[in-house]
Every structure is written in structure tokens, then in C-alpha cells.
Design a protein around this motif. Sequence first.
Motif, PDB file in Angstrom:
ATOM      1  N   GLN A   1      45.709  37.386  41.107  1.00 22.57           N
ATOM      2  CA  GLN A   1      47.303  37.932  42.092  1.00 22.57           C
ATOM      3  C   GLN A   1      47.340  38.221  43.068  1.00 22.57           C
ATOM      4  O   GLN A   1      46.338  38.594  43.641  1.00 22.57           O
ATOM      5  N   GLY A   2      48.940  37.930  43.685  1.00 26.52           N
ATOM      6  CA  GLY A   2      48.718  38.080  45.226  1.00 26.52           C
ATOM      7  C   GLY A   2      49.151  39.723  45.699  1.00 26.52           C
ATOM      8  O   GLY A   2      50.516  39.988  45.004  1.00 26.52           O
ATOM      9  N   PHE A   3      49.138  39.573  46.482  1.00 26.40           N
ATOM     10  CA  PHE A   3      49.434  41.363  47.434  1.00 26.40           C
ATOM     11  C   PHE A   3      49.524  41.079  48.860  1.00 26.40           C
ATOM     12  O   PHE A   3      48.628  40.168  49.218  1.00 26.40           O
ATOM     13  N   THR A   4      50.158  41.711  49.383  1.00 26.57           N
ATOM     14  CA  THR A   4      50.675  41.226  50.737  1.00 26.57           C
ATOM     15  C   THR A   4      49.382  42.679  51.798  1.00 26.57           C
ATOM     16  O   THR A   4      49.651  43.997  51.023  1.00 26.57           O
ATOM     17  N   ASP A   5      48.825  42.153  52.605  1.00 25.08           N
ATOM     18  CA  ASP A   5      48.072  42.409  53.438  1.00 25.08           C
ATOM     19  C   ASP A   5      48.752  43.498  54.458  1.00 25.08           C
ATOM     20  O   ASP A   5      49.986  43.747  54.295  1.00 25.08           O
ATOM     21  N   ALA A   6      48.567  44.220  55.465  1.00 22.29           N
ATOM     22  CA  ALA A   6      49.196  45.123  56.381  1.00 22.29           C
ATOM     23  C   ALA A   6      49.618  45.044  57.395  1.00 22.29           C
ATOM     24  O   ALA A   6      50.702  45.824  57.805  1.00 22.29           O
ATOM     25  N   GLU A   7      49.460  43.713  56.902  1.00 22.67           N
ATOM     26  CA  GLU A   7      49.989  42.765  58.269  1.00 22.67           C
ATOM     27  C   GLU A   7      50.872  41.445  58.035  1.00 22.67           C
ATOM     28  O   GLU A   7      51.820  40.727  58.380  1.00 22.67           O
ATOM     29  N   GLY A   8      51.559  42.106  56.182  1.00 26.28           N
ATOM     30  CA  GLY A   8      52.363  41.061  55.863  1.00 26.28           C
ATOM     31  C   GLY A   8      52.172  39.880  55.190  1.00 26.28           C
ATOM     32  O   GLY A   8      53.079  39.535  54.653  1.00 26.28           O
ATOM     33  N   GLN A   9      51.137  39.555  55.717  1.00 25.56           N
ATOM     34  CA  GLN A   9      50.671  38.137  54.040  1.00 25.56           C
ATOM     35  C   GLN A   9      50.261  37.867  53.328  1.00 25.56           C
ATOM     36  O   GLN A   9      49.870  39.213  52.624  1.00 25.56           O
ATOM     37  N   LEU A  10      50.496  37.539  52.044  1.00 23.90           N
ATOM     38  CA  LEU A  10      50.333  37.158  51.114  1.00 23.90           C
ATOM     39  C   LEU A  10      48.796  37.122  50.757  1.00 23.90           C
ATOM     40  O   LEU A  10      48.118  36.402  51.200  1.00 23.90           O
ATOM     41  N   ARG A  11      47.901  37.926  50.315  1.00 22.88           N
ATOM     42  CA  ARG A  11      45.932  37.422  49.782  1.00 22.88           C
ATOM     43  C   ARG A  11      45.859  37.782  48.335  1.00 22.88           C
ATOM     44  O   ARG A  11      46.668  37.915  47.855  1.00 22.88           O
ATOM     45  N   ILE A  12      45.547  36.955  48.029  1.00 19.94           N
ATOM     46  CA  ILE A  12      44.739  37.047  46.775  1.00 19.94           C
ATOM     47  C   ILE A  12      43.105  37.353  45.977  1.00 19.94           C
ATOM     48  O   ILE A  12      42.343  37.807  46.756  1.00 19.94           O
ATOM     49  N   VAL A  13      43.312  38.499  45.253  1.00 17.61           N
ATOM     50  CA  VAL A  13      42.759  38.814  44.031  1.00 17.61           C
ATOM     51  C   VAL A  13      42.676  38.400  43.089  1.00 17.61           C
ATOM     52  O   VAL A  13      43.094  37.789  42.349  1.00 17.61           O
ATOM     53  N   PHE A  14      41.223  37.794  42.504  1.00 14.18           N
ATOM     54  CA  PHE A  14      41.442  37.061  41.550  1.00 14.18           C
ATOM     55  C   PHE A  14      39.762  37.412  41.167  1.00 14.18           C
ATOM     56  O   PHE A  14      38.973  38.406  41.094  1.00 14.18           O
ATOM     57  N   ALA A  15      39.863  37.041  39.573  1.00 16.88           N
ATOM     58  CA  ALA A  15      38.578  37.148  38.474  1.00 16.88           C
ATOM     59  C   ALA A  15      38.570  35.549  37.642  1.00 16.88           C
ATOM     60  O   ALA A  15      39.132  35.654  37.212  1.00 16.88           O
ATOM     61  N   ASP A  16      36.927  35.184  38.389  1.00 19.77           N
ATOM     62  CA  ASP A  16      36.785  34.323  37.337  1.00 19.77           C
ATOM     63  C   ASP A  16      35.769  34.305  36.107  1.00 19.77           C
ATOM     64  O   ASP A  16      35.307  35.375  36.019  1.00 19.77           O
ATOM     65  N   TYR A  17      36.150  33.458  35.752  1.00 17.29           N
ATOM     66  CA  TYR A  17      35.695  34.053  33.315  1.00 17.29           C
ATOM     67  C   TYR A  17      35.108  32.910  33.194  1.00 17.29           C
ATOM     68  O   TYR A  17      35.445  31.728  33.243  1.00 17.29           O
ATOM     69  N   ALA A  18      34.400  33.407  31.807  1.00 17.99           N
ATOM     70  CA  ALA A  18      34.168  32.050  31.097  1.00 17.99           C
ATOM     71  C   ALA A  18      34.734  32.523  29.709  1.00 17.99           C
ATOM     72  O   ALA A  18      35.110  33.797  29.152  1.00 17.99           O
ATOM     73  N   VAL A  19      35.012  31.505  28.784  1.00 19.23           N
ATOM     74  CA  VAL A  19      35.429  31.499  27.496  1.00 19.23           C
ATOM     75  C   VAL A  19      34.490  31.695  26.720  1.00 19.23           C
ATOM     76  O   VAL A  19      34.114  31.766  26.390  1.00 19.23           O
ATOM     77  N   GLN A  20      34.974  32.858  25.911  1.00 17.05           N
ATOM     78  CA  GLN A  20      33.808  32.476  24.679  1.00 17.05           C
ATOM     79  C   GLN A  20      34.543  33.221  23.382  1.00 17.05           C
ATOM     80  O   GLN A  20      34.497  33.788  22.892  1.00 17.05           O
ATOM     81  N   GLY A  21      35.398  32.010  22.827  1.00 18.01           N
ATOM     82  CA  GLY A  21      36.254  32.475  21.618  1.00 18.01           C
ATOM     83  C   GLY A  21      37.471  33.430  22.670  1.00 18.01           C
ATOM     84  O   GLY A  21      38.198  32.777  23.422  1.00 18.01           O
ATOM     85  N   ARG A  22      38.445  33.997  21.485  1.00 16.23           N
ATOM     86  CA  ARG A  22      39.250  35.401  22.320  1.00 16.23           C
ATOM     87  C   ARG A  22      38.494  36.466  23.007  1.00 16.23           C
ATOM     88  O   ARG A  22      38.692  37.226  23.535  1.00 16.23           O
ATOM     89  N   THR A  23      37.185  36.347  23.655  1.00  9.21           N
ATOM     90  CA  THR A  23      36.731  36.891  24.928  1.00  9.21           C
ATOM     91  C   THR A  23      36.492  35.997  25.953  1.00  9.21           C
ATOM     92  O   THR A  23      36.646  34.813  25.867  1.00  9.21           O
ATOM     93  N   ARG A  24      37.037  37.120  27.190  1.00 10.30           N
ATOM     94  CA  ARG A  24      36.767  36.756  28.483  1.00 10.30           C
ATOM     95  C   ARG A  24      36.142  37.756  29.425  1.00 10.30           C
ATOM     96  O   ARG A  24      35.918  38.163  28.880  1.00 10.30           O
ATOM     97  N   ALA A  25      34.639  36.750  29.520  1.00 13.42           N
ATOM     98  CA  ALA A  25      33.586  36.682  30.649  1.00 13.42           C
ATOM     99  C   ALA A  25      33.587  37.308  31.805  1.00 13.42           C
ATOM    100  O   ALA A  25      33.913  35.920  32.014  1.00 13.42           O
ATOM    101  N   ILE A  26      33.821  38.217  32.259  1.00 13.95           N
ATOM    102  CA  ILE A  26      34.317  38.671  33.441  1.00 13.95           C
ATOM    103  C   ILE A  26      32.767  38.456  34.913  1.00 13.95           C
ATOM    104  O   ILE A  26      32.577  39.254  34.409  1.00 13.95           O
ATOM    105  N   LEU A  27      32.890  36.831  34.795  1.00 11.88           N
ATOM    106  CA  LEU A  27      31.900  36.750  36.112  1.00 11.88           C
ATOM    107  C   LEU A  27      31.637  37.064  37.322  1.00 11.88           C
ATOM    108  O   LEU A  27      30.849  36.905  38.021  1.00 11.88           O
ATOM    109  N   HIS A  28      32.893  37.129  38.147  1.00 12.55           N
ATOM    110  CA  HIS A  28      32.938  37.764  39.486  1.00 12.55           C
ATOM    111  C   HIS A  28      34.799  38.189  39.558  1.00 12.55           C
ATOM    112  O   HIS A  28      35.954  37.024  39.661  1.00 12.55           O
ATOM    113  N   VAL A  29      34.212  39.211  40.090  1.00  8.79           N
ATOM    114  CA  VAL A  29      35.990  39.492  40.686  1.00  8.79           C
ATOM    115  C   VAL A  29      35.905  39.272  42.118  1.00  8.79           C
ATOM    116  O   VAL A  29      34.594  40.303  42.935  1.00  8.79           O
TER     117      VAL A  29
END
Length: 95
Positions: free
Chosen positions: A15-43
Motif C-alpha cells: 500500500q502506498g502512503f504519502t510522506d511528509a514531503e508529499g512523495q508516495l512511499r510504500i509499505v509492504f509485507a512479504d508472505y508465504a502461501v499455505q492454502g488459505r493461510t498467509r504467513a507474514i514473513l516481513h513487514v
Amino acid sequence: MTEFRDVVDEHRFEQGFTDAEGQLRIVFADYAVQGRTRAILHVEADPALRGSGAAGQFMQALAEHARAEDLKLQPRCSYAVAWLKRHREFDDVVV
């Protein structure tokens, strides 16, 4: 702020968010798929967003997405573990 999205081919939520200077920056989470489960590996938030609350907003969007898509989350990243422990209203999506 941009819409939360699941980049399926990269196994990444982002998801993108605007920083204090008005620039679009990203927050992300890498995940592994385990059926209907998403293992959140890194945010990770772009350093320019740190302290802005963007990572928390992202985690809320991620948990709401999991609920809407009938997915379960298995947090492995320390940030995701801590955030989900503080937000018990999302216990229904946590494995």
C-alpha cells in the motif's frame, strides 16, 4: 494513500502512503502461501514513513483484507506479531 493490494505473483501485500514531503512511499509485507493461510514473513515501511503511523494503517488494511477474503494470517515477522497482539479485534484472522 493508495488502495491496499495483493501482488499475488510476488507474494506481497502493499500500500502506498504519502510522506511528509508529499512523495508516495510504500509499505509492504512479504508472505508465504499455505492454502488459505498467509504467513507474514516481513513487514517494511519506507524509512520516510517511519513514525507516521503508515505501517499500522497498512496492518489494519491487511487484516481487513484477510477477513474479507476468508484468509488466515500467521505472523512470523516481529512487527506483525506485535501489531496483531495489540489489535485483538482481528483474532479471528490469526492462526
